[in-house]
Design a protein around this motif. Sequence first.
Motif, PDB file in Angstrom:
ATOM      1  N   LEU A  79       5.169  16.540  30.633  1.00 21.19           N
ATOM      2  CA  LEU A  79       6.006  15.539  31.306  1.00 21.19           C
ATOM      3  C   LEU A  79       6.210  15.919  32.765  1.00 21.19           C
ATOM      4  CD1 LEU A  79       7.861  13.099  31.491  1.00 21.19           C
ATOM      5  CD2 LEU A  79       9.680  14.470  30.432  1.00 21.19           C
ATOM      6  N   ALA A  80       6.470  17.184  33.041  1.00 16.94           N
ATOM      7  CA  ALA A  80       6.653  17.627  34.426  1.00 16.94           C
ATOM      8  C   ALA A  80       5.402  17.349  35.255  1.00 16.94           C
ATOM      9  CB  ALA A  80       6.996  19.118  34.463  1.00 16.94           C
ATOM     10  N   MET A  81       4.218  17.577  34.680  1.00 18.68           N
ATOM     11  CA  MET A  81       2.977  17.285  35.383  1.00 18.68           C
ATOM     12  C   MET A  81       2.871  15.802  35.722  1.00 18.68           C
ATOM     13  SD  MET A  81       0.319  19.588  33.165  1.00 18.68           S
ATOM     14  CE  MET A  81      -1.102  18.768  33.868  1.00 18.68           C
ATOM     15  N   SER A  82       3.250  14.943  34.790  1.00 15.93           N
ATOM     16  CA  SER A  82       3.192  13.505  35.034  1.00 15.93           C
ATOM     17  C   SER A  82       4.147  13.097  36.139  1.00 15.93           C
ATOM     18  CB  SER A  82       3.506  12.741  33.740  1.00 15.93           C
ATOM     19  OG  SER A  82       3.360  11.352  33.904  1.00 15.93           O
ATOM     20  N   LEU A  83       5.309  13.738  36.171  1.00 16.63           N
ATOM     21  CA  LEU A  83       6.299  13.411  37.195  1.00 16.63           C
ATOM     22  C   LEU A  83       5.831  13.789  38.600  1.00 16.63           C
ATOM     23  CD1 LEU A  83       9.607  14.470  35.381  1.00 16.63           C
ATOM     24  CD2 LEU A  83       8.793  12.144  35.809  1.00 16.63           C
ATOM     25  N   VAL A  84       4.875  14.708  38.704  1.00 20.70           N
ATOM     26  CA  VAL A  84       4.344  15.062  40.024  1.00 20.70           C
ATOM     27  C   VAL A  84       3.769  13.835  40.715  1.00 20.70           C
ATOM     28  CG1 VAL A  84       2.567  16.395  41.240  1.00 20.70           C
ATOM     29  CG2 VAL A  84       3.878  17.463  39.397  1.00 20.70           C
ATOM     30  N   ASP A  85       3.123  12.944  39.943  1.00 22.47           N
ATOM     31  CA  ASP A  85       2.395  11.811  40.515  1.00 22.47           C
ATOM     32  C   ASP A  85       3.089  10.465  40.349  1.00 22.47           C
ATOM     33  OD1 ASP A  85       0.251  13.465  41.266  1.00 22.47           O
ATOM     34  OD2 ASP A  85      -0.723  13.234  39.323  1.00 22.47           O
ATOM     35  N   ALA A  86       3.920  10.313  39.343  1.00 23.64           N
ATOM     36  CA  ALA A  86       4.374   8.989  38.913  1.00 23.64           C
ATOM     37  C   ALA A  86       5.098   8.211  40.007  1.00 23.64           C
ATOM     38  CB  ALA A  86       5.284   9.122  37.696  1.00 23.64           C
ATOM     39  N   GLY A  87       4.743   6.932  40.130  1.00 27.25           N
ATOM     40  CA  GLY A  87       5.470   6.044  41.025  1.00 27.25           C
ATOM     41  C   GLY A  87       6.704   5.470  40.376  1.00 27.25           C
ATOM     42  N   THR A  88       6.672   5.356  39.027  1.00 32.70           N
ATOM     43  CA  THR A  88       7.800   4.797  38.271  1.00 32.70           C
ATOM     44  C   THR A  88       8.072   5.673  37.058  1.00 32.70           C
ATOM     45  OG1 THR A  88       7.377   2.514  38.951  1.00 32.70           O
ATOM     46  CG2 THR A  88       8.603   2.803  36.915  1.00 32.70           C
ATOM     47  N   ILE A  89       9.338   5.810  36.728  1.00 29.76           N
ATOM     48  CA  ILE A  89       9.761   6.482  35.498  1.00 29.76           C
ATOM     49  C   ILE A  89      10.453   5.433  34.631  1.00 29.76           C
ATOM     50  CG2 ILE A  89      11.177   8.299  34.478  1.00 29.76           C
ATOM     51  CD1 ILE A  89      11.109   9.664  37.283  1.00 29.76           C
ATOM     52  N   VAL A  90      10.041   5.330  33.376  1.00 31.85           N
ATOM     53  CA  VAL A  90      10.742   4.486  32.406  1.00 31.85           C
ATOM     54  C   VAL A  90      11.218   5.386  31.281  1.00 31.85           C
ATOM     55  CG1 VAL A  90      10.615   2.552  30.804  1.00 31.85           C
ATOM     56  CG2 VAL A  90       9.350   2.452  32.963  1.00 31.85           C
ATOM     57  N   LEU A  91      12.488   5.295  30.956  1.00 31.52           N
ATOM     58  CA  LEU A  91      13.074   6.051  29.850  1.00 31.52           C
ATOM     59  C   LEU A  91      13.278   5.119  28.666  1.00 31.52           C
ATOM     60  CD1 LEU A  91      15.811   8.203  31.640  1.00 31.52           C
ATOM     61  CD2 LEU A  91      13.970   9.100  30.217  1.00 31.52           C
TER      62      LEU A  91
ATOM     63  N   ALA B 106      14.349  15.192  35.098  1.00 29.85           N
ATOM     64  CA  ALA B 106      13.855  14.445  36.255  1.00 29.85           C
ATOM     65  C   ALA B 106      14.786  14.607  37.446  1.00 29.85           C
ATOM     66  CB  ALA B 106      13.704  12.970  35.894  1.00 29.85           C
ATOM     67  N   ASN B 107      16.072  14.595  37.213  1.00 32.42           N
ATOM     68  CA  ASN B 107      17.034  14.765  38.303  1.00 32.42           C
ATOM     69  C   ASN B 107      16.896  16.142  38.941  1.00 32.42           C
ATOM     70  OD1 ASN B 107      19.526  13.685  39.734  1.00 32.42           O
ATOM     71  ND2 ASN B 107      20.346  15.584  38.902  1.00 32.42           N
ATOM     72  N   ALA B 108      16.651  17.155  38.112  1.00 32.14           N
ATOM     73  CA  ALA B 108      16.515  18.522  38.629  1.00 32.14           C
ATOM     74  C   ALA B 108      15.205  18.707  39.401  1.00 32.14           C
ATOM     75  CB  ALA B 108      16.594  19.524  37.482  1.00 32.14           C
ATOM     76  N   LEU B 109      14.127  18.091  38.918  1.00 38.78           N
ATOM     77  CA  LEU B 109      12.815  18.284  39.534  1.00 38.78           C
ATOM     78  C   LEU B 109      12.603  17.428  40.773  1.00 38.78           C
ATOM     79  CD1 LEU B 109      10.508  18.574  36.389  1.00 38.78           C
ATOM     80  CD2 LEU B 109      11.486  20.399  37.770  1.00 38.78           C
ATOM     81  N   ARG B 110      13.375  16.376  40.947  1.00 36.83           N
ATOM     82  CA  ARG B 110      13.322  15.521  42.148  1.00 36.83           C
ATOM     83  C   ARG B 110      11.906  15.031  42.464  1.00 36.83           C
ATOM     84  NH1 ARG B 110      17.952  17.388  46.216  1.00 36.83           N
ATOM     85  NH2 ARG B 110      19.351  18.411  44.760  1.00 36.83           N
ATOM     86  N   PRO B 111      11.274  14.329  41.547  1.00 43.50           N
ATOM     87  CA  PRO B 111       9.920  13.838  41.815  1.00 43.50           C
ATOM     88  C   PRO B 111       9.911  12.737  42.867  1.00 43.50           C
ATOM     89  CG  PRO B 111      10.752  12.913  39.777  1.00 43.50           C
ATOM     90  CD  PRO B 111      11.772  13.922  40.224  1.00 43.50           C
ATOM     91  N   LYS B 112       8.695  12.325  43.268  1.00 43.50           N
ATOM     92  CA  LYS B 112       8.528  11.347  44.343  1.00 43.50           C
ATOM     93  C   LYS B 112       8.615   9.901  43.859  1.00 43.50           C
ATOM     94  CE  LYS B 112       4.358  13.062  45.041  1.00 43.50           C
ATOM     95  NZ  LYS B 112       2.960  13.311  45.495  1.00 43.50           N
ATOM     96  N   ALA B 113       8.888   9.673  42.577  1.00 45.82           N
ATOM     97  CA  ALA B 113       8.952   8.315  42.022  1.00 45.82           C
ATOM     98  C   ALA B 113       9.893   7.432  42.840  1.00 45.82           C
ATOM     99  CB  ALA B 113       9.411   8.361  40.573  1.00 45.82           C
ATOM    100  N   LYS B 114       9.516   6.159  42.968  1.00 46.13           N
ATOM    101  CA  LYS B 114      10.301   5.205  43.753  1.00 46.13           C
ATOM    102  C   LYS B 114      11.066   4.212  42.880  1.00 46.13           C
ATOM    103  CE  LYS B 114       8.561   6.963  47.500  1.00 46.13           C
ATOM    104  NZ  LYS B 114       9.377   7.903  48.299  1.00 46.13           N
TER     105      LYS B 114
ATOM    106  N   PRO C 201      21.573  11.407  40.150  1.00 45.38           N
ATOM    107  CA  PRO C 201      21.962  11.182  41.546  1.00 45.38           C
ATOM    108  C   PRO C 201      20.932  11.689  42.556  1.00 45.38           C
ATOM    109  CG  PRO C 201      23.199  13.014  40.612  1.00 45.38           C
ATOM    110  CD  PRO C 201      22.479  12.356  39.470  1.00 45.38           C
ATOM    111  N   ASN C 202      20.075  12.653  42.152  1.00 47.27           N
ATOM    112  CA  ASN C 202      19.089  13.196  43.081  1.00 47.27           C
ATOM    113  C   ASN C 202      17.867  12.307  43.264  1.00 47.27           C
ATOM    114  OD1 ASN C 202      20.618  15.518  43.470  1.00 47.27           O
ATOM    115  ND2 ASN C 202      19.589  16.655  41.861  1.00 47.27           N
ATOM    116  N   LEU C 203      17.693  11.327  42.399  1.00 40.55           N
ATOM    117  CA  LEU C 203      16.508  10.477  42.477  1.00 40.55           C
ATOM    118  C   LEU C 203      16.776   9.299  43.398  1.00 40.55           C
ATOM    119  CD1 LEU C 203      15.186  10.355  38.800  1.00 40.55           C
ATOM    120  CD2 LEU C 203      14.767  12.031  40.598  1.00 40.55           C
ATOM    121  N   LYS C 204      15.965   9.180  44.419  1.00 36.43           N
ATOM    122  CA  LYS C 204      16.099   8.069  45.370  1.00 36.43           C
ATOM    123  C   LYS C 204      15.218   6.920  44.888  1.00 36.43           C
ATOM    124  CE  LYS C 204      18.608  10.956  47.605  1.00 36.43           C
ATOM    125  NZ  LYS C 204      20.076  10.896  47.425  1.00 36.43           N
TER     126      LYS C 204
END
Length: 391
Positions: free
Chosen positions: A286-298, A318-326, A349-352
């Motif tokens: 999951l962490a590897m996927s978050l490196v690239d993902a534009g969207t996260i769906v839970l 996800a909040n701790a890792l702060r990925p680039k997802a928009k 709160p860390n995810l923009k």
Amino acid sequence: MRKIVESVYWVGAVDWDRRLFDSLVPLPDGTTYNAYLVEGSEKTALIDAVDPDMVDTLLGHLDGVEKLDYVISQHAEQDHSGTIALVLDLYPEAKVVTNAKAKSMLMDLLLIPDDKFIVVGDGETLSLGDKTLTFILTPWVHWPETMSTYLAEDKILFSCDFFGSHIATSDLFVRDQGRVHEAAKRYFGEIMMPFRTIIAKNLEKLGPYDIRMIAPSHGQIYDSPGWIIDAYRDWVSGVAHNLVAFPFVSMHGSTRLMVDHLAAALSERDVRVELFNLAVTDIGKLAMSLVDAGTIVLGTPTVLAGPHPMAAYAAFLANALRPKAKYLSIVGSYGWGGKTVETLAGMIPNLKVEVLDPVLCKGLPTDDTYGALDRLADAIAAKHKESGFQR
């Protein structure tokens, strides 16, 4: 002891059996603790040490090394520093060479006395005679005190955790680039991603150096390092990929029906999806996927008026890792009501990110539910196209 180039040796340890790091990070392929011996014409330096469990291996490699002048500590975390005190017992004349922040940490963690240290600054050099070491401060890769060491005559960058990967292997150099790329990406996702904007600056800092080889503190040595430097540039960039990372959990099947429908709808719209069933998934994947993902769906059912604990953990991660997802959304089912969306939204709160309309249903999904999921797929596809995500 294994020779890298003339008078430069690997003296680390391979841990074939370790499967968990920091009681948190999965290690499906074990790991290595790399330490390096550099013998100059006048002085000899050990660069980093090994995890305390592997001290006998390190000392075995050092058997026959009559004099050690310096122990260079690039990172105070104990898998690299934990055996330094024992090395100093064996070589009482040796000094610990490190930066000011690392010195303070090593005194706290290992109780090394003040008079055993030589403190160096950014860009400062240390001569070993016919070999010269330059110290490059690389803070927050991934602790505040981390640094790298450049051996000018051989053009080797001893990068510490920078460019690292957790793999146990008998190969000294990278020979299976695909395997190492995956392990390095996992390592970046789990450990480095929260600091990617700072790491981008540290990458620029390496620009002036002619680097022919990268010797990290975990994983194999890169004797053709261009590809891993390029990979890091991609991973730290702000440009996401046309990818949805979709962690989910389902208790009685309703949420799973929604997950499968949305995943198929996204695929039909040319959006790549990676599903992670949190009940069984390797969290490193999951962490590897978050490196690239534009969207996260839970995807989550409602448990006691809130999200399933596994979904809450995924949000926390996800909040701790702060990925680039928009973009982010939530899908799931409930029995009588609750505050799943509000609870999860408060955990990131860390995810923009822009939150796209969640889709929740009572009980089994209906035609209206599937219609809402189709509209969510439309919205995600449109957002990815507008944002110019990499394909």
